[in-house]
Design a protein around this motif. Sequence first.
Motif, PDB file in Angstrom:
ATOM      1  N   THR A 469      53.480  46.319  38.707  1.00  0.00           N
ATOM      2  CA  THR A 469      53.526  45.953  40.127  1.00  0.00           C
ATOM      3  C   THR A 469      52.133  46.026  40.751  1.00  0.00           C
ATOM      4  OG1 THR A 469      55.809  46.753  40.321  1.00  0.00           O
ATOM      5  CG2 THR A 469      54.550  46.516  42.358  1.00  0.00           C
ATOM      6  N   GLN A 470      51.386  47.056  40.427  1.00  0.00           N
ATOM      7  CA  GLN A 470      50.025  47.193  40.945  1.00  0.00           C
ATOM      8  C   GLN A 470      49.140  46.044  40.460  1.00  0.00           C
ATOM      9  OE1 GLN A 470      48.321  51.141  40.246  1.00  0.00           O
ATOM     10  NE2 GLN A 470      50.391  52.012  40.277  1.00  0.00           N
ATOM     11  N   PHE A 471      49.246  45.746  39.169  1.00  0.00           N
ATOM     12  CA  PHE A 471      48.433  44.661  38.607  1.00  0.00           C
ATOM     13  C   PHE A 471      48.787  43.316  39.242  1.00  0.00           C
ATOM     14  CE2 PHE A 471      47.535  47.143  34.500  1.00  0.00           C
ATOM     15  CZ  PHE A 471      46.205  47.354  34.844  1.00  0.00           C
ATOM     16  N   ALA A 472      50.068  43.086  39.487  1.00  0.00           N
ATOM     17  CA  ALA A 472      50.489  41.807  40.071  1.00  0.00           C
ATOM     18  C   ALA A 472      49.872  41.610  41.449  1.00  0.00           C
ATOM     19  CB  ALA A 472      52.016  41.743  40.144  1.00  0.00           C
ATOM     20  N   GLN A 473      49.822  42.669  42.230  1.00  0.00           N
ATOM     21  CA  GLN A 473      49.204  42.573  43.547  1.00  0.00           C
ATOM     22  C   GLN A 473      47.707  42.300  43.429  1.00  0.00           C
ATOM     23  OE1 GLN A 473      50.589  42.456  46.579  1.00  0.00           O
ATOM     24  NE2 GLN A 473      48.506  42.055  47.323  1.00  0.00           N
ATOM     25  N   GLN A 474      47.067  42.929  42.479  1.00  0.00           N
ATOM     26  CA  GLN A 474      45.640  42.696  42.267  1.00  0.00           C
ATOM     27  C   GLN A 474      45.372  41.269  41.799  1.00  0.00           C
ATOM     28  OE1 GLN A 474      44.482  45.800  39.543  1.00  0.00           O
ATOM     29  NE2 GLN A 474      45.021  47.418  40.996  1.00  0.00           N
ATOM     30  N   VAL A 475      46.265  40.730  40.964  1.00  0.00           N
ATOM     31  CA  VAL A 475      46.110  39.345  40.491  1.00  0.00           C
ATOM     32  C   VAL A 475      46.138  38.380  41.674  1.00  0.00           C
ATOM     33  CG1 VAL A 475      47.295  37.488  39.244  1.00  0.00           C
ATOM     34  CG2 VAL A 475      46.928  39.693  38.132  1.00  0.00           C
ATOM     35  N   LYS A 476      47.040  38.603  42.618  1.00  0.00           N
ATOM     36  CA  LYS A 476      47.098  37.730  43.802  1.00  0.00           C
ATOM     37  C   LYS A 476      45.767  37.732  44.545  1.00  0.00           C
ATOM     38  CE  LYS A 476      52.080  38.190  44.677  1.00  0.00           C
ATOM     39  NZ  LYS A 476      53.124  38.681  45.620  1.00  0.00           N
ATOM     40  N   GLU A 477      45.205  38.908  44.704  1.00  0.00           N
ATOM     41  CA  GLU A 477      43.929  39.015  45.409  1.00  0.00           C
ATOM     42  C   GLU A 477      42.802  38.338  44.632  1.00  0.00           C
ATOM     43  OE1 GLU A 477      43.499  43.191  45.906  1.00  0.00           O
ATOM     44  OE2 GLU A 477      45.242  43.387  47.240  1.00  0.00           O
ATOM     45  N   VAL A 478      42.775  38.547  43.326  1.00  0.00           N
ATOM     46  CA  VAL A 478      41.744  37.931  42.491  1.00  0.00           C
ATOM     47  C   VAL A 478      41.909  36.416  42.457  1.00  0.00           C
ATOM     48  CG1 VAL A 478      40.837  37.754  40.137  1.00  0.00           C
ATOM     49  CG2 VAL A 478      41.382  39.997  41.100  1.00  0.00           C
ATOM     50  N   ASP A 479      43.146  35.950  42.376  1.00  0.00           N
ATOM     51  CA  ASP A 479      43.398  34.503  42.424  1.00  0.00           C
ATOM     52  C   ASP A 479      42.787  33.890  43.680  1.00  0.00           C
ATOM     53  OD1 ASP A 479      44.730  34.237  40.033  1.00  0.00           O
ATOM     54  OD2 ASP A 479      46.746  34.272  40.914  1.00  0.00           O
ATOM     55  N   ASN A 480      43.051  34.508  44.821  1.00  0.00           N
ATOM     56  CA  ASN A 480      42.542  33.972  46.083  1.00  0.00           C
ATOM     57  C   ASN A 480      41.015  33.946  46.099  1.00  0.00           C
ATOM     58  OD1 ASN A 480      45.134  33.613  47.103  1.00  0.00           O
ATOM     59  ND2 ASN A 480      45.186  35.633  48.075  1.00  0.00           N
ATOM     60  N   THR A 481      40.418  35.007  45.624  1.00  0.00           N
ATOM     61  CA  THR A 481      38.952  35.080  45.598  1.00  0.00           C
ATOM     62  C   THR A 481      38.367  34.054  44.637  1.00  0.00           C
ATOM     63  OG1 THR A 481      39.061  37.454  46.076  1.00  0.00           O
ATOM     64  CG2 THR A 481      36.985  36.607  45.206  1.00  0.00           C
ATOM     65  N   ALA A 482      38.978  33.938  43.460  1.00  0.00           N
ATOM     66  CA  ALA A 482      38.468  33.016  42.448  1.00  0.00           C
ATOM     67  C   ALA A 482      38.635  31.557  42.873  1.00  0.00           C
ATOM     68  CB  ALA A 482      39.165  33.266  41.115  1.00  0.00           C
ATOM     69  N   VAL A 483      39.779  31.227  43.470  1.00  0.00           N
ATOM     70  CA  VAL A 483      40.002  29.850  43.927  1.00  0.00           C
ATOM     71  C   VAL A 483      39.005  29.497  45.026  1.00  0.00           C
ATOM     72  CG1 VAL A 483      41.612  28.342  45.148  1.00  0.00           C
ATOM     73  CG2 VAL A 483      42.425  29.744  43.244  1.00  0.00           C
ATOM     74  N   ALA A 484      38.753  30.432  45.928  1.00  0.00           N
ATOM     75  CA  ALA A 484      37.765  30.178  46.984  1.00  0.00           C
ATOM     76  C   ALA A 484      36.387  29.924  46.389  1.00  0.00           C
ATOM     77  CB  ALA A 484      37.726  31.369  47.944  1.00  0.00           C
ATOM     78  N   ALA A 485      36.004  30.735  45.401  1.00  0.00           N
ATOM     79  CA  ALA A 485      34.707  30.533  44.742  1.00  0.00           C
ATOM     80  C   ALA A 485      34.680  29.222  43.970  1.00  0.00           C
ATOM     81  CB  ALA A 485      34.428  31.703  43.800  1.00  0.00           C
ATOM     82  N   TYR A 486      35.809  28.860  43.385  1.00  0.00           N
ATOM     83  CA  TYR A 486      35.894  27.608  42.631  1.00  0.00           C
ATOM     84  C   TYR A 486      35.568  26.416  43.531  1.00  0.00           C
ATOM     85  CZ  TYR A 486      37.948  24.083  39.501  1.00  0.00           C
ATOM     86  OH  TYR A 486      38.145  22.995  38.688  1.00  0.00           O
ATOM     87  N   HIS A 487      36.103  26.432  44.733  1.00  0.00           N
ATOM     88  CA  HIS A 487      35.918  25.303  45.639  1.00  0.00           C
ATOM     89  C   HIS A 487      34.598  25.379  46.427  1.00  0.00           C
ATOM     90  CE1 HIS A 487      39.800  23.596  44.803  1.00  0.00           C
ATOM     91  NE2 HIS A 487      40.420  24.718  45.120  1.00  0.00           N
ATOM     92  N   SER A 488      34.153  26.589  46.707  1.00  0.00           N
ATOM     93  CA  SER A 488      32.939  26.719  47.534  1.00  0.00           C
ATOM     94  C   SER A 488      31.667  26.828  46.715  1.00  0.00           C
ATOM     95  CB  SER A 488      33.053  27.950  48.430  1.00  0.00           C
ATOM     96  OG  SER A 488      33.065  29.143  47.655  1.00  0.00           O
ATOM     97  N   THR A 489      31.787  27.315  45.485  1.00  0.00           N
ATOM     98  CA  THR A 489      30.587  27.522  44.665  1.00  0.00           C
ATOM     99  C   THR A 489      30.658  26.688  43.381  1.00  0.00           C
ATOM    100  OG1 THR A 489      30.458  29.774  45.543  1.00  0.00           O
ATOM    101  CG2 THR A 489      29.084  29.271  43.625  1.00  0.00           C
ATOM    102  N   SER A 490      31.445  27.173  42.396  1.00  0.00           N
ATOM    103  CA  SER A 490      31.547  26.442  41.128  1.00  0.00           C
ATOM    104  C   SER A 490      32.667  27.033  40.291  1.00  0.00           C
ATOM    105  CB  SER A 490      30.236  26.527  40.336  1.00  0.00           C
ATOM    106  OG  SER A 490      29.992  27.868  39.936  1.00  0.00           O
TER     107      SER A 490
END
Length: 582
Positions: A469-490
């Motif tokens: 459960t803890q990891f799943a919540q962290q994955v959501k946060e990392v997904d959001n951060t990574a997708v933002a970087a994907y679109h804004s940076t590379s």
Amino acid sequence: LQFFDFALPTLGSLLLWLWLWSINGSLLVDACSDVLVTPGASLDGEAMIAYNADDTSLYGVLYHYPATQNNDPNEMVSVYEWDTGKYLGEIPQVNETYNVVGNGNEYGLVIGESTFGGVEALATQPGAIIDYGSLIYLTLQRAKTARGAIETMAQLMDDYGYASSGESISIADASGEVWIMEMIGRGPDWKKGAVWVARRVPDGMVTAHANQARITSFPRDDPETCLFADDVVDVAVHYGLYSEYADPLDFSFSDVYDPVKFTNARFSEARVWSIFSQIADSDGSFQIEYQDYAAGRDLTKRMPLFIQPHTKLSVFDVMDLMNSHYENTELDASHDVGAGLFADVHRPRPLTWEYHGKTYFNERTVATERTGWNFVAEIRPKMPRELAALIWFAVDDSSTAPRVPVYASSKVVAEPYAGKGTQDGVPFEAFRFDLQKAFWIQNLVSNFAYSRWADAYPILRKKIDSLHTQFAQQVKEVDNTAVAAYHSTSSAAAVDIVTDFSVLACEKLQKEWVDFFGELFTRFRDFSTIVPKADDTRCGCTVQQPGISEGNKRRIVLETGSHYEIPDEAVIGIDRDFKTTY
């Protein structure tokens, strides 16, 4: 199916046919279980593959093959048999390979398997180089999609020969396509390679396989949902496994190449029955309908290849399917004498045993102590392809080992999980105990839990579920951060983010599990249960004696009679709590 209504031209052919028929399916294996979930059957609209790699001699690590480009045209790749580490030969390297972590790659392709064995004679192919393990990891490095993987595997086997017995392959990709592919070698006197059939799992459906071929008859005119080797029937006819006069459209891959016998049903199909029974309905009707088949009492009533779950599945639901020990079914082994004092579901191998001239067996469950490593992979069509494949990876028993989320595009694997396998020509150092490796720590916890199963397993499961459960919540946060970087940076920036997370998650879990072993060990020792008691001035604890269950008391008395009985006159005055030291 028509097996007997045709004449074979020579005595030699007749003897070959009789030999093949007598051993058909005798290449019995009991390793690996898979579940395949389509996006329409999942709660979050993602494909999922769950895979238990079951072999005590398998070292649990996350294989990593970094991407390569512009490879030397003369470069060769050495091929080693995954099961044995035996050198099989070499094949040319391709110009470009893709990043692979575990059983997923940077394009969101994920592959699993289970071995069904099948007709033993077809497992022998002189000069064959590609075994099933090499087939998986070479394909992950060379293919981007499920259809591309099927084409790549077929071509590799045709070009270099197939050096294994029958296999069921699980395939899913970032588009959400999910396929089950089954193959068996063409034998010693046909062309190189394997015959195979691949069925696309209809969206909204689930399938599973566990060391028994499951594809029966299949459509021939729908390449969107079914692909197959052109000679899949011809090879069966050549070896006398299928009548040349029978209708090819009636041909059943499983019934010809891996017919179900008692052991196939009880050791293999019973695991699929367990998985399907938990998700097919809410009233237990599927379990009841196919119970006799799973138990090996009625081999004619085969289960469907695909089922629609009565409710959409989360990744945690799929994890739970892989925890099954047949709890609360007639195959539940926790109640007989073999379960010992602590209702243990595990049994020593071998799987079959003899007593007074008769052969008996132990149940083969989905979760097993023999697992080297396992995963549940989420393949997420809505994510950028570099972020599509998330692999929840664990080493050891799927019911007692915690899974850590790792992105398949990761450029580095954390040290506790890093290592190579026999398919790379690197043998498992089975006697080198290393507390820095997740494999040994997770085995340490699992094997301790086996010794006090009824007491320790509920606590272990609660701990694992909390971590997930803890990891799943962290994955959501990392997904959001990574997708933002994907679109804004590379995309490279996004991959760096998920790599860092994957490494840190693995390292965190390693430390957590070392500490958890200490918690279990201090709680359950000396056949006592020791729990905290803040106001105790001696140890801050209280010592509980679990005693013996009523069922075990009954067995002991029935077997030993009065051997342990205290005479009535001696009972008078005895402190029945036995608080004195003995």
